[in-house]
Design a protein around this motif. Structure first.
Motif, short mmCIF file in Angstrom:
data_model
loop_
_atom_site.label_atom_id
_atom_site.label_comp_id
_atom_site.label_asym_id
_atom_site.label_seq_id
_atom_site.Cartn_x
_atom_site.Cartn_y
_atom_site.Cartn_z
N UNK A 112 0.81 -1.22 0.00
CA UNK A 112 0.00 0.00 0.00
C UNK A 112 0.85 1.27 0.00
N UNK A 113 2.16 1.14 0.14
CA UNK A 113 3.01 2.33 0.10
C UNK A 113 3.05 2.88 -1.31
N UNK A 114 3.09 4.22 -1.45
CA UNK A 114 3.15 4.80 -2.80
C UNK A 114 4.51 4.48 -3.46
N UNK A 115 4.43 4.25 -4.75
CA UNK A 115 5.64 3.91 -5.49
C UNK A 115 5.88 4.99 -6.54
N UNK A 116 7.16 5.28 -6.75
CA UNK A 116 7.54 6.26 -7.76
C UNK A 116 8.63 5.65 -8.61
N UNK A 117 8.44 5.61 -9.91
CA UNK A 117 9.41 5.00 -10.81
C UNK A 117 10.27 6.12 -11.38
N UNK A 118 11.56 6.03 -11.22
CA UNK A 118 12.50 7.02 -11.74
C UNK A 118 13.41 6.30 -12.73
N UNK A 119 13.50 6.82 -13.97
CA UNK A 119 14.35 6.18 -14.97
C UNK A 119 15.48 7.16 -15.30
N UNK A 120 16.66 6.65 -15.33
CA UNK A 120 17.85 7.43 -15.68
C UNK A 120 18.28 7.03 -17.07
N UNK A 121 18.36 7.97 -17.97
CA UNK A 121 18.78 7.70 -19.33
C UNK A 121 20.28 7.97 -19.45
N UNK A 122 20.95 7.01 -19.98
CA UNK A 122 22.40 7.17 -20.17
C UNK A 122 22.65 7.76 -21.56
N UNK A 123 23.50 8.77 -21.70
CA UNK A 123 23.76 9.36 -23.02
C UNK A 123 24.62 8.48 -23.89
#
Length: 123
Positions: A112-123
């Motif tokens: 039930x905890x909120x989830x946040x997806x963070x994506x890091x793009x590599x150059x």
């Protein structure tokens, strides 16, 4: 080029007496060194014995003869000689209540905890 030195008989006797005094002093110091060496060795023996007793392997059985028989099996001592001692018997099957092992590792986070997806793009 050699130099000749002449000494009077008094000077020669003084040199001989000084030489004898030095030899006797040297002999006295050698005797004193021998004496001090023997004294050191005599004092070192009890010290070595003490250090051995202090740091050597210890056992109560060796230190106190009364401790020697402390852990004897009394049943063996009371059993008649020549009679074999009955071996202990264990039950053939031992019942153990069934159980489940707990999972190892970290417990999962609460769903039930909120989830946040963070994506890091590599150059």
């Amino acid at each position: 080029m050699t130099t000749t030195i002449t000494l009077s008989s008094d000077d020669y006797q003084a040199l001989l007496s000084d030489h004898q005094a030095l030899l006797s002093e040297q002999q006295r110091l050698a005797n004193q060194l021998r004496l001090v060496t023997v004294e050191r060795d005599l004092l070192k023996e009890p010290l070595d014995a003490f250090l051995h007793r202090l740091y050597a392997a210890k056992s109560e059985a060796r230190a106190n003869p009364a401790q020697r028989d402390l852990f004897l099996n009394e049943a063996e001592a009371l059993a008649p000689n020549g009679a074999p001692i009955a071996e202990e018997t264990t039950p053939e099957g031992v019942e153990v209540a069934a159980h489940n092992r707990k999972k190892r590792g970290r417990k999962p986070l609460d769903p039930h905890l909120p989830r946040e997806i963070v994506r890091h793009l590599c150059p």
